[in-house]
Design an enzyme around this catalytic site. Structure first.
Site: not given
Lengths: 147, 147, 147, 147, 147, 147, 147, 147, 147, 147
Positions: C88, C91, C114
């Site tokens: 997830r 994704e 960063s």
């Protein structure tokens, strides 16, 4: 037994005995860059260098013999490295690769910068805005041959 | 229209007009390394720099606007580059990657050498055994934060 | 012996002794986020932190030394993660990656957020329609250098 | 014609007209995060939102219809992103992925943080050592069902 | 020791003792689908379920503890499965994937069918032309959130 | 011209004319599942079905001929799908693949569930906790032949 | 316009005019091996060679300029070539790669055989059992530098 | 036990006893090229050759039997080799692959150069500008059959 | 212990005892093709067949039980096989795949040739120009179902 | 223009004119298997065969010339084919590959079955339980050469 196992044993001995690459390099009698690459399984030791390594890292005679055999090179486990420090170098190749190519060709014509007749020097540069890593890469230019 | 097309047009204009990166860099007012990377679609132009590029490469106003937009970076078509010159750099990362990592960590502790706060200088070094390409890479060291 | 084996031993000890990351973090003296990453082999322990870990996880002296060595980072076995929770997150990068890029550039210009000078905080947010996971990511903005 | 072409046309119009995501979001009436994702082809517009977009980006009626169709999502060209900003996010998943997994499971048990019932907020945090990007991710926790 | 080894031990015990998943499921007190997935290392056992498994498969206390830890999920060794039975399912996703997407969106709008709040039922359907495998998949619809 | 272009034209016509798959299926005279797969380029039309499609989607005679040619099947652009809805199905194969394999083998012995002599039915199931997507997959069991 | 397009135009002209590489090589004034590689976009032409090619292949001035620019090299579309003739060469590297490495190292020590300072000669050898392809590869040995 | 393990044992014995491939070849009674390939697990030994190898490398009877079994060939760990020497050969295939194809087809018509009815000879050529590696590859031409 | 280990033990026993597949097939009572596939871990043994194999290959009772469990199929280590013999078969699929598809569809319409209801027969055909391998593949045609 | 475009034009003409491979083969004067492979861009036409094809498929003179040039072979877009019919053949190589290798080696010794001196015959076999596809593959055995 192969070179990979010897490399593993060298790293474990270095951790166990608290050694530093810069000191190991002095014992081996080469630069810290070449020495580290060699200990990590990328370069071939001479007989004398291997003897020093054998004592430093407490290797057997067979392990010492392996250090003098040309290794199968390549130190990364994946085509795109996952370690952030090494990835930044891969990113430099990815972002600046065509730039490097253009500028070397503009200066030298068609050919490559050798990664074999090659040396590297890594230094700290003090800087009030945060210290910098300075790396000098030097490789012989090899022109493409026509025939 | 996107930045890739503008890059293609810049390269075609450079070939057609026979320009050199070192001269383009003088016109743009930056180093030849930064300028080449920018023209190859890896860096963002200021308004003034874009205006110079527009004239040099005969770009339209819309193409000129694209130069001032942050690009999607990455100049290589494949994870492992096929071009021999660029591959040698990938090989340096592959063969020396763990060496570079060890030596920077020995000197600086855990962290990375920045590829953003970064500069590069490419020079020819005359050498009777064959001229050499000398490259200086300079990147700020960024330590890992603990919290 | 390498860091991966120490990580395996830490996880096994945690399972065997029924420890919680939040309590381990209190013993180590860092946030639960940093502590978990460190125990999973992604961060470097100080000598004092390693001593605490050694006692908690019943490590040998050599294993304790490994904790203080900068590790080869990267905690996933495949470029695209197979575990549903971690996927997830991948994704989110896949679907929202260009969105994040656009909005950071609109606010800050060309550069990156960063992942080194970086912290993370994971909290439960009670919600009558089902509790939520709230994650705050904070990273220093690093502008691209021109030169 | 498909959604990808409409996305390309939206980006080109935004460059040509010099628009900002934050202003577009106000016109659309959603957050800048959702609006940007939608304009980049990852979300579905309502009829009213599409009408606003049509005027802003000078779209045809057919292009406007595409905005209201659920798109095939995924905004990256390669499994491992090459753009340095987006890569840093992939690196966060790579380095901290197992940490995030452990901490969410410790707090919530087995399940995932939704990437669908999900929102994101990106803000600048002023900091004398360099401004920071702060990102809040909020996703509903979904426990695994047993049956 | 990790969950993978416990899975291996469970399968070996099942072979050695000639057990059936349907009977194991009755002992565990869940459906045969959930039970098999759990024994194959994809689900988390409660304390009571783990105790049953410990006796059935002759596990040690530490192995029993591992069953109660959320596992790193994903049961296939390669992105494209090589086993013909499992490949046929991958083929269904490959050939019918966009069809499933279109029909769910037509019925429900933008969102997904959950693979977490999800159940599965596998049955034999007698058929004179050759018996059929009937599989019912049931997942909660989760709409994309706008914000 | 090939089938992919015809698929693109069908989808564009469907968007432009605001058609629904369930209505198209009634015109074609097959289930909405088969019809959608066929329109998306995965199935072969009979002459009669192609004639209906030609009128619905305003196709030329040559495009109509393509519909009656067996297509090169496979609807996804990448081995691991990027679209969140389709990925959930890939995740089901990844997480539950070995479970499905075990249970079919326990019931039927060695063989596969056909993806050719196969049908699918997708329905909405109303549920107060949130509606569910119910999918029934039915495939003939094909035992491995010995010889 | 880029070099790839010029290569395409050269091949099309060669087909259209029924030319042979051996004759083209005589016109260009180099070996048939170098000439073919150059025409296929792998080598850089001098001004004089490009002028010959321009006439032979009916190229424009801009196309002629491209021939004098160092190309991005690499002539294969996939990491593992699909064409049977080229695959046989890849198979030689796969099957005999470690053999070649061992024998060169035994003779020369650590280093490589250059693919830049390199030439190739392809000849037919008459043989009553079927003619043979004889290929001579000659590359300078480059020893690894120590420093 | 399989052939890979026998190969590992042969290499280890060669390192331990300080043997050279050229001398091993004399004992085996074949060229140094075939002998090295065979010892590295790519070729099948006759009974007599295996007996020599058994004594040279101190193999057991079972290991000796494995040498006479046709091996699963392929000596590289990755599709694109990481070792610099072997990579140079892969680069030759990448850069010159289409050239080799064109020239063999011009001379012989459609077909391949066999990698089975194939021999190889590797020699040092003294050269004042640096010694060269000369490699002769000889493979039977096999024309495509029409039927 | 899993099936892979049993396969390894079978191959080692075959090498050690000098058995031939054709004789093993007679003992098992199936064709040499099915028997070899089964012994190499791709097929499921009946109880009676497993008992024969147990005696032939000196297997334990647990190993004998594994033979009767449906295996995870797939006998190749890489998506593109490296062994030259097996690669030639992959090449046939690569070069003739679309041809096979066209001809089966022309004869049978849309559907597949089953790899499950499938048999294979491998024979030597004497030929004065060199003996040939003749392979007959026979698979049931399965038409796509409409619904 | 290249061969791929000619293949596309041939397929489009075949669809448009409703031709069958078996009839085209009669016109060309070769088997339907060779003819189909040739028309799909995998084989080289003679001048006479190309003339027939030119008329059948209404090709230009330049397209006709391309048919007589040896093509870059390989008819699949991905290393693992997505089309179900072609995948079944890949599955045969995956599941039976090592079986085929063992049986050919047992009969012939070390070597390969040629994919060049090769023919194929595809026939329908009537069968009351469902017609079968029978395919005969015939390739010359090529023994490995020792030297």
């Amino acid at each position: 037994m192969d070179r990979t196992l010897v490399t593993g044993k060298i790293i474990a001995a270095k951790v166990r005995k608290g050694l530093h690459w810069r000191d190991i390099a002095v014992s081996i009698g080469q630069s810290k860059e070449w020495t580290t690459a060699a200990c990590l399984g990328q370069m071939t030791f001479t007989k004398a260098q291997a003897a020093v390594a054998q004592e430093l890292f407490e290797l057997t005679d067979e392990e010492c013999a392996w250090l003098q055999i040309v290794p199968y090179k390549g130190s990364l486990a994946t085509p795109v490295p996952t370690d952030p420090l090494i990835y930044r170098w891969y990113e430099i190749v990815s972002v600046y690769g065509t730039t490097i190519k253009e500028l070397i060709h503009e200066e030298f014509g068609d050919g490559i910068m050798s990664a074999i007749d090659f040396s590297m020097d890594i230094q700290r540069e003090a800087d009030p805005k945060g210290d910098r890593v300075n790396v000098v890469l030097s490789g012989k230019f090899l022109p493409y041959k026509t025939y």
